[in-house]
Design a protein around this motif. Structure first.
Motif, PDB file in Angstrom:
ATOM      1  N   GLU A 177      35.369  59.832  71.032  1.00 30.48           N
ATOM      2  CA  GLU A 177      35.534  60.052  72.479  1.00 30.48           C
ATOM      3  C   GLU A 177      34.183  60.065  73.191  1.00 30.48           C
ATOM      4  O   GLU A 177      34.012  59.433  74.244  1.00 30.48           O
ATOM      5  CB  GLU A 177      36.241  61.394  72.706  1.00 30.48           C
ATOM      6  CG  GLU A 177      36.384  61.750  74.184  1.00 30.48           C
ATOM      7  CD  GLU A 177      36.481  63.250  74.410  1.00 30.48           C
ATOM      8  OE1 GLU A 177      36.557  63.644  75.583  1.00 30.48           O
ATOM      9  OE2 GLU A 177      36.464  64.013  73.437  1.00 30.48           O
ATOM     10  N   ALA A 178      33.216  60.772  72.594  1.00 29.22           N
ATOM     11  CA  ALA A 178      31.907  60.876  73.229  1.00 29.22           C
ATOM     12  C   ALA A 178      31.228  59.513  73.335  1.00 29.22           C
ATOM     13  O   ALA A 178      30.590  59.196  74.350  1.00 29.22           O
ATOM     14  CB  ALA A 178      31.028  61.838  72.426  1.00 29.22           C
ATOM     15  N   THR A 225      29.639  68.719  68.000  1.00 32.29           N
ATOM     16  CA  THR A 225      29.676  67.288  68.292  1.00 32.29           C
ATOM     17  C   THR A 225      29.503  67.028  69.787  1.00 32.29           C
ATOM     18  O   THR A 225      28.770  66.102  70.184  1.00 32.29           O
ATOM     19  CB  THR A 225      31.005  66.682  67.809  1.00 32.29           C
ATOM     20  OG1 THR A 225      31.200  67.014  66.440  1.00 32.29           O
ATOM     21  CG2 THR A 225      30.996  65.167  67.952  1.00 32.29           C
ATOM     22  N   ARG A 226      30.166  67.818  70.614  1.00 29.52           N
ATOM     23  CA  ARG A 226      30.017  67.640  72.071  1.00 29.52           C
ATOM     24  C   ARG A 226      28.604  67.957  72.534  1.00 29.52           C
ATOM     25  O   ARG A 226      28.078  67.314  73.449  1.00 29.52           O
ATOM     26  CB  ARG A 226      31.045  68.504  72.798  1.00 29.52           C
ATOM     27  CG  ARG A 226      32.484  68.021  72.606  1.00 29.52           C
ATOM     28  CD  ARG A 226      33.460  68.794  73.481  1.00 29.52           C
ATOM     29  NE  ARG A 226      34.813  68.260  73.302  1.00 29.52           N
ATOM     30  CZ  ARG A 226      35.690  68.710  72.429  1.00 29.52           C
ATOM     31  NH1 ARG A 226      35.359  69.732  71.630  1.00 29.52           N
ATOM     32  NH2 ARG A 226      36.886  68.171  72.314  1.00 29.52           N
ATOM     33  N   ARG A 227      27.980  68.957  71.915  1.00 33.22           N
ATOM     34  CA  ARG A 227      26.594  69.277  72.276  1.00 33.22           C
ATOM     35  C   ARG A 227      25.659  68.123  71.901  1.00 33.22           C
ATOM     36  O   ARG A 227      24.748  67.773  72.665  1.00 33.22           O
ATOM     37  CB  ARG A 227      26.182  70.562  71.537  1.00 33.22           C
ATOM     38  CG  ARG A 227      24.771  71.040  71.852  1.00 33.22           C
ATOM     39  CD  ARG A 227      24.661  71.514  73.293  1.00 33.22           C
ATOM     40  NE  ARG A 227      25.525  72.635  73.537  1.00 33.22           N
ATOM     41  CZ  ARG A 227      25.198  73.912  73.333  1.00 33.22           C
ATOM     42  NH1 ARG A 227      24.002  74.206  72.857  1.00 33.22           N
ATOM     43  NH2 ARG A 227      26.027  74.887  73.635  1.00 33.22           N
ATOM     44  N   VAL A 234      40.933  61.491  72.915  1.00 31.98           N
ATOM     45  CA  VAL A 234      40.470  62.873  72.864  1.00 31.98           C
ATOM     46  C   VAL A 234      41.357  63.709  71.942  1.00 31.98           C
ATOM     47  O   VAL A 234      42.576  63.573  71.931  1.00 31.98           O
ATOM     48  CB  VAL A 234      40.422  63.486  74.284  1.00 31.98           C
ATOM     49  CG1 VAL A 234      41.823  63.657  74.856  1.00 31.98           C
ATOM     50  CG2 VAL A 234      39.688  64.829  74.252  1.00 31.98           C
ATOM     51  N   ALA A 242      25.942  65.172  74.322  1.00 34.90           N
ATOM     52  CA  ALA A 242      25.358  65.404  75.651  1.00 34.90           C
ATOM     53  C   ALA A 242      23.839  65.300  75.660  1.00 34.90           C
ATOM     54  O   ALA A 242      23.226  65.375  76.736  1.00 34.90           O
ATOM     55  CB  ALA A 242      25.786  66.791  76.151  1.00 34.90           C
ATOM     56  N   VAL A 265      36.208  63.546  67.982  1.00 35.37           N
ATOM     57  CA  VAL A 265      35.349  64.004  69.082  1.00 35.37           C
ATOM     58  C   VAL A 265      34.176  63.045  69.265  1.00 35.37           C
ATOM     59  O   VAL A 265      33.776  62.727  70.392  1.00 35.37           O
ATOM     60  CB  VAL A 265      34.843  65.434  68.812  1.00 35.37           C
ATOM     61  CG1 VAL A 265      34.037  65.949  69.993  1.00 35.37           C
ATOM     62  CG2 VAL A 265      36.009  66.375  68.535  1.00 35.37           C
TER      63      VAL A 265
END
Length: 423
Positions: A137-138, A94-96, A226, A99, A134
């Motif tokens: 938050e992103a 999810t973070r990838r 978060v 970004a 996640v």
């Protein structure tokens, strides 16, 4: 006089079983029983106890009524999903995605595609549980309204899970009970799933054009949003992915029983020097397993009375044939949004099994899964996302969900109806 003695006559026996069945499914509709602290799982368990306690079925007969291959397959994939969650896989993915240098529409497309692909192999409920906080938050960090993305996550996980016979609990049940071929079902399901995902993206992309950027979040809000997830572990993630992909290969190219193969894969993952088995077992959805087992017992007790066969015969005399594709389509759509998709499938599968098993299975799997997007209570994945949003201070009420869920459901069901008609 004991209760079994009072139920000695066939009429009283059948009436008792029908009353237990009706009470259990009332609990499915209401989410519990009035004035009692029972959820759907508790109601199903209580119904099974009432059947065994009145000696309608012996404990041994009740155990045989539980379809063990379905339970083993569901349990095994819960173990695999727990491995991926403990390895920090979902949070890292999810973070990838967040970004990526994409605009809102492009980012939404990637979220939908990844959520659908993961849900086709792993449990859609676990995917939503791990990804939702996640993703929220992103979105806030990028000053994007998180609500469309969270709704996209829920809808895409439901639609994507329809692509395989392991994507969600009801598909596992359908595949195991009706002995459906894994590859054959996937070939029939992939078309409406892909078209449904494209329709979902188009609907959300249009709606996002009218959504202004959100205000810059303050540090306190981000701290509340978060999620404290496990750190990414490359080796543990690779092990879980290897087992999952190996199982998909086994399902596609061999006739090894799916429940036995999945159980072997789960056993491999439990042989770990890093994760204690208690951590893995703590992430198993035991309530869902108990729900399944309770409903198996109650449904089988009703089937033994012959009332279901009489009901099918009566409906047939009135011109309502549950093996007819259009009738089955309407029945599963209505019942899925009344009692939720898993109990609906368990009720309709034996009633509709007078026709082609494969036709019945494909219809049940696609329609019950797509119908889950209509309302928040239509699927567990929806509830998980809404609850996760609430913990992050993001409100998604039933009206906001319906503005996305209703058109998505209508479009995807129209796609499924057209696809089944052509097939």
């Amino acid at each position: 006089m004991s209760l079994p003695a009072l139920l000695s006559t066939d009429g009283l026996h059948d009436a008792y079983v029908l009353a237990v069945f009706a009470t259990v499914y009332l609990g499915m509709i209401l989410g519990g029983l009035p004035k009692l602290h029972l959820d759907r799982t508790g109601v199903a368990l209580l119904g099974a106890i009432a059947i065994v306690g009145a000696e309608v079925m012996t404990p041994e007969a009740a155990a045989r009524a539980i379809h063990l291959p379905t339970i083993l397959l569901l349990f095994s994939f819960m173990v695999i999903s727990a491995q991926m969650r403990l390895g920090g896989f979902y949070g890292a993915v999810t973070r990838r995605i967040a970004a990526l240098p994409l605009g809102p529409a492009g980012l939404m497309g990637v979220v939908i595609a990844v959520a659908a692909a993961l849900s086709a192999v792993f449990s859609n409920d676990i995917v939503c549980l791990a990804v939702a906080p996640v993703l929220a938050e992103a979105c806030l960090r990028r000053r994007l309204d998180p609500v469309p993305f969270l709704l996209g996550l829920a809808c895409a996980s439901n639609i994507g899970s329809a692509a395989t016979l392991i994507g969600n609990p009801q598909n596992m049940l359908i595949g195991e009970v009706l002995k459906m071929p894994f590859a054959g079902y996937a070939l029939q399901a992939i078309g409406p799933v892909v078209v449904g995902l494209l329709a979902l993206w188009a609907l959300l992309a249009v709606s996002m054009r009218r959504t202004p950027p959100v205000a810059e979040p303050d540090p306190a809000q981000l701290a509340a949003v978060v999620a404290e997830g496990p750190p990414f572990d490359r080796w543990q993630t690779a092990k879980g992915l290897a087992v999952a992909l190996a199982l998909v290969g086994v399902f596609l190219f061999t006739d090894w029983p799916r429940d036995v193969a999945a159980l072997a894969g789960a056993g491999v993952l439990l042989l770990s020097q890093r994760f204690h088995s208690s951590k893995v077992m703590g992430l198993i959805d035991w309530e869902l397993l108990i729900l399944f087992m309770g409903l198996f017992v109650v449904n089988h007790a009703l089937e033994q009375t012959g009332l279901t066969r009489q009901a099918v015969a009566w409906l047939g005399a009135q011109g309502v044939d549950l093996a007819d594709p259009a009738t089955l389509f309407v029945a599963i759509l209505g019942l899925s949004n009344l009692v939720s998709n898993v109990p609906a499938v368990m009720v309709l599968m034996p009633l509709a099994n007078t026709g082609s098993g494969e036709h019945v299975g494909v219809t049940l799997a696609l329609v019950s899964t797509m119908a889950g997007n209509l309302l928040i209570v239509g699927s567990i994945a929806n509830i998980i996302v809404v609850d996760a949003a609430a913990r992050c201070g993001i409100t998604i009420d039933w009206r906001r969900h319906a503005r996305t869920g209703v058109p998505v459901t209508l479009v995807t069901l129209a796609v499924v109806a057209g696809w089944l008609a052509l097939g």
